[in-house]
Design a protein around this motif. Structure first.
Motif, PDB file in Angstrom:
ATOM      1  N   GLU A  81     -17.474 -28.739   4.710  1.00  0.00           N
ATOM      2  CA  GLU A  81     -18.939 -28.532   4.489  1.00  0.00           C
ATOM      3  C   GLU A  81     -19.174 -29.838   3.503  1.00  0.00           C
ATOM      4  N   ALA A  82     -18.302 -30.048   2.523  1.00  0.00           N
ATOM      5  CA  ALA A  82     -18.598 -31.320   1.400  1.00  0.00           C
ATOM      6  C   ALA A  82     -18.403 -32.381   2.410  1.00  0.00           C
ATOM      7  N   ASP A  83     -16.805 -33.063   3.066  1.00  0.00           N
ATOM      8  CA  ASP A  83     -17.171 -33.623   4.092  1.00  0.00           C
ATOM      9  C   ASP A  83     -17.983 -33.779   4.619  1.00  0.00           C
ATOM     10  N   VAL A  84     -19.130 -33.432   5.325  1.00  0.00           N
ATOM     11  CA  VAL A  84     -20.359 -32.732   6.417  1.00  0.00           C
ATOM     12  C   VAL A  84     -21.377 -33.879   5.623  1.00  0.00           C
ATOM     13  N   LYS A  85     -21.394 -33.614   4.217  1.00  0.00           N
ATOM     14  CA  LYS A  85     -22.428 -33.835   3.400  1.00  0.00           C
ATOM     15  C   LYS A  85     -22.061 -34.885   2.901  1.00  0.00           C
ATOM     16  N   LEU A  86     -20.868 -35.461   3.067  1.00  0.00           N
ATOM     17  CA  LEU A  86     -21.296 -36.507   1.936  1.00  0.00           C
ATOM     18  C   LEU A  86     -20.222 -37.726   2.919  1.00  0.00           C
ATOM     19  N   PHE A  87     -20.565 -37.251   3.987  1.00  0.00           N
ATOM     20  CA  PHE A  87     -20.600 -38.422   5.123  1.00  0.00           C
ATOM     21  C   PHE A  87     -21.742 -38.637   6.116  1.00  0.00           C
ATOM     22  N   SER A  88     -22.683 -37.424   5.697  1.00  0.00           N
ATOM     23  CA  SER A  88     -23.977 -37.737   6.221  1.00  0.00           C
ATOM     24  C   SER A  88     -24.891 -38.592   4.944  1.00  0.00           C
ATOM     25  N   LYS A  89     -24.460 -38.137   3.410  1.00  0.00           N
ATOM     26  CA  LYS A  89     -25.022 -39.236   2.278  1.00  0.00           C
ATOM     27  C   LYS A  89     -24.711 -40.678   2.939  1.00  0.00           C
ATOM     28  N   LEU A  90     -23.672 -40.992   2.982  1.00  0.00           N
ATOM     29  CA  LEU A  90     -23.041 -42.463   3.072  1.00  0.00           C
ATOM     30  C   LEU A  90     -23.911 -42.836   3.987  1.00  0.00           C
ATOM     31  N   LEU A  91     -23.989 -42.251   5.856  1.00  0.00           N
ATOM     32  CA  LEU A  91     -24.319 -42.857   6.396  1.00  0.00           C
ATOM     33  C   LEU A  91     -26.115 -43.345   6.819  1.00  0.00           C
ATOM     34  N   ALA A  92     -26.853 -42.229   5.938  1.00  0.00           N
ATOM     35  CA  ALA A  92     -28.027 -41.822   5.782  1.00  0.00           C
ATOM     36  C   ALA A  92     -28.278 -42.861   5.001  1.00  0.00           C
ATOM     37  N   SER A  93     -27.120 -43.474   3.418  1.00  0.00           N
ATOM     38  CA  SER A  93     -27.564 -44.434   3.027  1.00  0.00           C
ATOM     39  C   SER A  93     -27.261 -45.916   3.631  1.00  0.00           C
ATOM     40  N   GLN A  94     -26.652 -46.251   4.320  1.00  0.00           N
ATOM     41  CA  GLN A  94     -25.676 -47.489   4.892  1.00  0.00           C
ATOM     42  C   GLN A  94     -27.759 -47.526   5.302  1.00  0.00           C
ATOM     43  N   THR A  95     -28.491 -46.862   6.151  1.00  0.00           N
ATOM     44  CA  THR A  95     -29.198 -46.525   7.344  1.00  0.00           C
ATOM     45  C   THR A  95     -30.531 -47.234   6.786  1.00  0.00           C
ATOM     46  N   ALA A  96     -30.090 -46.327   5.080  1.00  0.00           N
ATOM     47  CA  ALA A  96     -31.586 -46.741   4.571  1.00  0.00           C
ATOM     48  C   ALA A  96     -31.850 -48.404   3.473  1.00  0.00           C
ATOM     49  N   GLU A  97     -30.325 -48.544   3.235  1.00  0.00           N
ATOM     50  CA  GLU A  97     -29.926 -49.984   3.090  1.00  0.00           C
ATOM     51  C   GLU A  97     -29.698 -51.022   3.480  1.00  0.00           C
ATOM     52  N   GLY A  98     -29.711 -50.750   5.029  1.00  0.00           N
ATOM     53  CA  GLY A  98     -30.117 -51.726   6.179  1.00  0.00           C
ATOM     54  C   GLY A  98     -28.602 -52.496   5.575  1.00  0.00           C
ATOM     55  N   ILE A  99     -27.647 -51.701   5.537  1.00  0.00           N
ATOM     56  CA  ILE A  99     -25.600 -52.106   5.863  1.00  0.00           C
ATOM     57  C   ILE A  99     -25.695 -51.604   7.384  1.00  0.00           C
ATOM     58  N   ASN A 100     -25.445 -52.815   8.114  1.00  0.00           N
ATOM     59  CA  ASN A 100     -24.496 -52.774   9.292  1.00  0.00           C
ATOM     60  C   ASN A 100     -23.694 -52.919   9.867  1.00  0.00           C
ATOM     61  N   GLY A 101     -22.626 -52.293  11.263  1.00  0.00           N
ATOM     62  CA  GLY A 101     -22.097 -52.525  10.909  1.00  0.00           C
ATOM     63  C   GLY A 101     -20.810 -51.945  12.277  1.00  0.00           C
ATOM     64  N   ASP A 102     -20.070 -51.902  12.868  1.00  0.00           N
ATOM     65  CA  ASP A 102     -19.572 -50.851  13.781  1.00  0.00           C
ATOM     66  C   ASP A 102     -19.244 -50.369  12.322  1.00  0.00           C
ATOM     67  N   MET A 103     -18.159 -48.705  13.418  1.00  0.00           N
ATOM     68  CA  MET A 103     -17.498 -47.825  12.840  1.00  0.00           C
ATOM     69  C   MET A 103     -16.206 -47.482  14.000  1.00  0.00           C
ATOM     70  N   LEU A 104     -15.152 -46.925  13.163  1.00  0.00           N
ATOM     71  CA  LEU A 104     -13.955 -46.424  13.948  1.00  0.00           C
ATOM     72  C   LEU A 104     -13.670 -45.038  12.984  1.00  0.00           C
ATOM     73  N   GLU A 105     -13.169 -44.337  14.103  1.00  0.00           N
ATOM     74  CA  GLU A 105     -12.697 -43.418  13.590  1.00  0.00           C
ATOM     75  C   GLU A 105     -10.872 -42.942  14.501  1.00  0.00           C
ATOM     76  N   ILE A 106      -9.892 -43.390  13.699  1.00  0.00           N
ATOM     77  CA  ILE A 106      -8.798 -43.590  13.908  1.00  0.00           C
ATOM     78  C   ILE A 106      -8.591 -41.826  13.833  1.00  0.00           C
TER      79      ILE A 106
END
Length: 243
Positions: A22-47
């Motif tokens: 849960e803590a990581d679900v919330k933090l992923f969501s927070k960080l991704l939402a902040s990037q969207t709101a602040e116009g931070i662009n780029g692709d994503m990668l999961e290994i």
């Protein structure tokens, strides 16, 4: 992430096998939402995607002109020499089609799948704004994954690394703190399972301000860690000689 999307994810994610707390679900969501709101662009990668639990959440943060790259061996994991037998057995039977079946329940547009070892991954000129490293947990693999992520992470990008403190995964901790000491990673937050970092002191300050009041995480202080490369042998000898 819209309320409807969050409701779907919250209701259905338990039906996707894997480890994403849960803590990581919330933090992923927070960080991704902040990037969207602040116009931070780029692709994503999961290994290391396993069956898609974290990748599916990352998919909700994608814009139309962005791509999520998934790098995983899937059922070829049993042939990966850098993994010991027990972890390989835990992931045996993992199939690419199972990942895609899980993904398709949440998203219409599929990610880019790279079925290979991460050391063979060619990202070209991609600039990444979010990277999740959760593949092979040996020191050599994690060190290579961090180097790859750092080379492609854009300004304000985030790198999340799994199992950085596990007693069974000392190679992850060794690779993480070596990269921190060498001035390549700048951690700004941690949960029980994952550490979150960026690639500059300025970005660390930026993200520290945005997660400082988040519940269930440790917001790391905005400290200045001396780089191993900046300490000369004479300085080391001098410090040892001092009483």
């Amino acid at each position: 992430m819209t309320d409807a999307a969050w409701s779907l994810y919250a209701e259905e994610v338990d039906n996707v096998d894997g480890w994403f707390f849960e803590a990581d679900v919330k933090l992923f969501s927070k960080l991704l939402a902040s990037q969207t709101a602040e116009g931070i662009n780029g692709d994503m990668l999961e290994i290391g995607a396993y069956q898609g639990k974290s990748a599916i959440l990352m998919g909700y943060g994608l814009r139309d002109d962005e791509e999520l790259v998934i790098c995983d061996l899937f059922d070829a994991v049993m042939d990966h020499a850098d993994m010991s037998l027990i972890p390989r057995q835990q992931y045996s039977g993992l199939e690419q089609q199972q990942f895609l079946a899980n993904w398709d329940r949440f998203h219409a547009r599929r990610p880019r799948l790279e079925v290979c070892e991460s050391s063979e991954l060619d990202l070209g000129e991609r600039a990444l704004r979010f990277v999740h490293i959760d593949g092979c947990h040996s020191y050599r693999c994690v060190a290579n994954d961090i180097a790859l992520a750092v080379a492609h992470t854009a300004k304000r990008g985030v790198i999340a690394i799994d199992d950085y403190r596990g007693v069974e995964t000392p190679g992850v901790a060794a690779a993480v703190w070596q990269a921190v000491g060498n001035g390549r990673l700048f951690p700004f937050a941690a949960t029980y399972m994952k550490i979150y970092a960026c690639t500059s002191a300025a970005d660390r300050s930026f993200w520290s301000e945005r997660v400082r009041d988040c519940a269930d995480i440790c917001a790391l202080p905005d400290f200045e860690l001396p780089s191993y490369r900046s300490v000369s042998e004479s300085q080391v000898e001098s410090s040892i000689a001092e009483p």
